[in-house]
Design a protein around this motif. Structure first.
Motif, PDB file in Angstrom:
ATOM      1  N   ILE A   1       1.023  -1.064  -0.134  1.00 51.00           N
ATOM      2  CA  ILE A   1       0.160  -0.095   0.005  1.00 51.00           C
ATOM      3  C   ILE A   1       0.857   1.352  -0.015  1.00 51.00           C
ATOM      4  O   ILE A   1       1.771   1.296   1.030  1.00 51.00           O
ATOM      5  N   VAL A   2       0.659   2.186  -0.914  1.00 46.75           N
ATOM      6  CA  VAL A   2       1.488   3.397  -0.990  1.00 46.75           C
ATOM      7  C   VAL A   2       0.719   4.521  -0.415  1.00 46.75           C
ATOM      8  O   VAL A   2      -0.488   4.707  -0.892  1.00 46.75           O
TER       9      VAL A   2
ATOM     10  N   ALA B   1      -5.040  -1.094   4.959  1.00 45.23           N
ATOM     11  CA  ALA B   1      -4.047  -1.950   5.605  1.00 45.23           C
ATOM     12  C   ALA B   1      -4.737  -2.842   6.699  1.00 45.23           C
ATOM     13  O   ALA B   1      -4.442  -4.214   6.493  1.00 45.23           O
ATOM     14  N   HIS B   2      -5.828  -2.341   7.403  1.00 49.60           N
ATOM     15  CA  HIS B   2      -6.634  -3.103   8.330  1.00 49.60           C
ATOM     16  C   HIS B   2      -7.535  -4.176   7.450  1.00 49.60           C
ATOM     17  O   HIS B   2      -7.528  -5.373   7.918  1.00 49.60           O
ATOM     18  N   CYS B   3      -8.228  -3.724   6.523  1.00 47.61           N
ATOM     19  CA  CYS B   3      -9.108  -4.568   5.823  1.00 47.61           C
ATOM     20  C   CYS B   3      -8.402  -5.430   5.234  1.00 47.61           C
ATOM     21  O   CYS B   3      -8.831  -6.902   5.028  1.00 47.61           O
TER      22      CYS B   3
ATOM     23  N   MET C   1       0.423  -4.728  10.227  1.00 51.08           N
ATOM     24  CA  MET C   1       1.221  -4.264   8.896  1.00 51.08           C
ATOM     25  C   MET C   1       2.678  -4.019   9.013  1.00 51.08           C
ATOM     26  O   MET C   1       3.115  -3.710  10.292  1.00 51.08           O
ATOM     27  N   ASN C   2       3.423  -3.943   8.006  1.00 51.22           N
ATOM     28  CA  ASN C   2       4.821  -3.527   8.124  1.00 51.22           C
ATOM     29  C   ASN C   2       4.838  -2.174   7.704  1.00 51.22           C
ATOM     30  O   ASN C   2       4.704  -1.909   6.244  1.00 51.22           O
ATOM     31  N   LEU C   3       4.960  -1.125   8.367  1.00 57.52           N
ATOM     32  CA  LEU C   3       4.977   0.410   7.975  1.00 57.52           C
ATOM     33  C   LEU C   3       6.411   0.753   7.697  1.00 57.52           C
ATOM     34  O   LEU C   3       7.271   0.556   8.564  1.00 57.52           O
TER      35      LEU C   3
END
Ligand code: FAD
Length: 410
Positions: free
Chosen positions: A32-33, A43-45, A145-147
């Motif tokens: 996700i950008v 990211a959650h969904c 998520m990996n942010l």
């Protein structure tokens, strides 16, 4: 499986209440950008749907600006389903009503009761500080998520698919979601051409006043005692005001003709210039503005609906302001981004085979594009309605609003 079959299977419901914790039997690595409200919701969904998520964000820290946001029941319904109901209650204010006023006299021309009536739509209407809202979604998404911060995407290989960061690093995935906002680079990749957002002719000042300051002023205290969403309508301008942070702060959004502002959430505006631009508004507004120490200023952009949100490789898709930026005159920009995320996550919980990726993306576009296009158009229409010059059309608007208000109060 065709896009139609997926779209029909989900029905035309835009909020897709059907997600029931289903996990995809094939798990993808989704890049996700953008880590705005839309990117975090996605990211959650997508993680809930069973996928591995990496979020790439160009900023060096996450957060959002010092301003309020209206969160309507189509979104609070989703947020409650995601388990955020109690947390929202603590940080939000529920407006009792929406009130429309004339700018120079302050005369009330429109009134609609909100409050608990909003529960007829299945969830409350909230006013929230954007930073609180962003943190809520960050805390929700963070465990799965990996942010990566300071990770600016400068190139995309749509077929791999992979993205290249400004550092030169290449990140590979199975699907790229462009949630990179109104100046979206990913959108250019999807369309294969530059398609900059259009100036709407308007700009917004944003300011917050501590409630402790307003509470000392008997003319302004009623705005705190009975929290409402109040809009003052003027030729070419309007001003919206509401309480946030459990009524501890009062949020102002001042919409006016653009005179050379920039597209940035953090650009400072001149508080003196703002006072000058709204000096013909009623005395209570003059008082409120006298308490403003600093202001942010933002050029409002939108664009015509795109012909597609999906790259022809079937591996890149757009979400939120990247594909449908809109005027904030229906308070639905972030709402649409969060709905997008819910629909995308729900569809991708069905994934069992790679051949389904492209049809699912097209189903997403088919479900979302008509609704977001209508919302873009109605937000533009509100620009005309709110900003009518004084004269016959404005008088007709006000008398229709008064009639509706009288029926409401009867
Ligand atoms: P953004 O929030 O813009 O996030 C995009 C992210 O992508 C940013 O963090 C950016 O740094 C990052 N990024 C960009 N390019 C790259 C790159 N190449 N690589 C890595 N990262 C990148 N909406 C409502 O629902 N209710 C309201 O009341 C409301 N009020 C508003 C009032 C005003 C004055 C304005 C201007 C808007 C308002 N909106 C409202 C609209 C709402 O703010 C936006 O629609 C929403 O924030 C869009 O979220 P997004 O995640 O799509 O994009």
């Amino acid at each position: 499986v065709s896009a139609d079959q997926f779209a029909n299977a989900e029905g035309v419901s835009h909020t897709l209440n059907l997600y029931n914790g289903r996990k995809a039997s094939l798990s993808l690595h989704v890049i996700i950008v953008g880590c705005g409200l839309g990117g975090l919701a996605a990211a959650h969904c997508l993680a809930q749907a069973g996928h591995r998520v990496t979020v790439l964000e160009s900023a060096s820290a996450i957060g959002d600006v010092g301003a309020g946001i209206q969160v309507s029941p189509n979104v609070t319904r989703l947020l409650r389903r995601w388990g955020l109901g109690d947390a929202l209650e603590k940080i939000a204010v529920q407006p009792e009503a929406v009130v429309l006023r004339r700018y120079d006299t302050g005369e009330r021309v429109g009134y609609t009761k909100w409050g608990t009536r909003m529960l007829e739509y299945g969830a409350p209407y909230y006013h929230i500080h954007r930073a609180d809202f962003h943190k809520l979604l960050y805390d929700l998404a963070a465990p799965n998520m990996n942010l990566r911060l300071k990770a600016t995407v400068v190139h995309v290989d749509p077929d791999a698919p992979s993205v290249t960061l400004s550092s030169g690093e290449v990140v590979h995935g199975d699907l790229v979601v462009g949630a990179d906002g109104v100046k979206s680079y990913i959108q250019q990749v999807v369309l294969g051409r530059a398609n900059p957002a259009q100036a709407t002719g308007d700009a917004a000042y944003r300011a917050i006043i501590p409630s402790s300051v307003m509470a000392k002023d008997p003319d302004l205290k009623p705005f705190l005692d009975e929290p409402e969403m109040t809009a003052w309508m003027a030729p070419g301008r309007h001003l919206m005001a509401y309480c946030i942070r459990a009524r501890k702060e009062f949020n102002l959004v001042l919409l006016h003709p653009d005179d050379g502002s920039v597209e940035s959430w953090t650009a400072e505006g001149s508080a003196d210039r703002m006072r000058q631009d709204f000096s013909d508004f009623e005395p209570r507004i003059q008082k409120m503005l006298s308490y403003v120490q600093s202001t942010l200023k933002w050029r409002l952009m939108d664009r015509q609906p795109l012909e597609t949100w999906v790259h022809r490789s079937g591996k890149i898709v757009l979400l939120g302001d990247a594909c449908h930026p809109m005027l904030p005159y229906r308070a639905q920009g972030a709402a649409m981004a969060i709905e997008d995320a819910a629909v995308l996550g729900n569809l991708f919980s069905h994934l069992s085979d790679r051949s389904q990726i492209a049809p699912l993306l097209h189903a997403y576009e088919r479900l979302r594009l008509p609704r977001t296009s209508d919302t873009q158009a109605s937000s533009r229409l509100n620009q005309k309605i709110f900003h009518l010059p004084d004269g016959p059309d404005q008088q007709r608007r006000d008398s229709e609003m008064r009639e509706a208000m009288e029926a409401e109060l009867r």
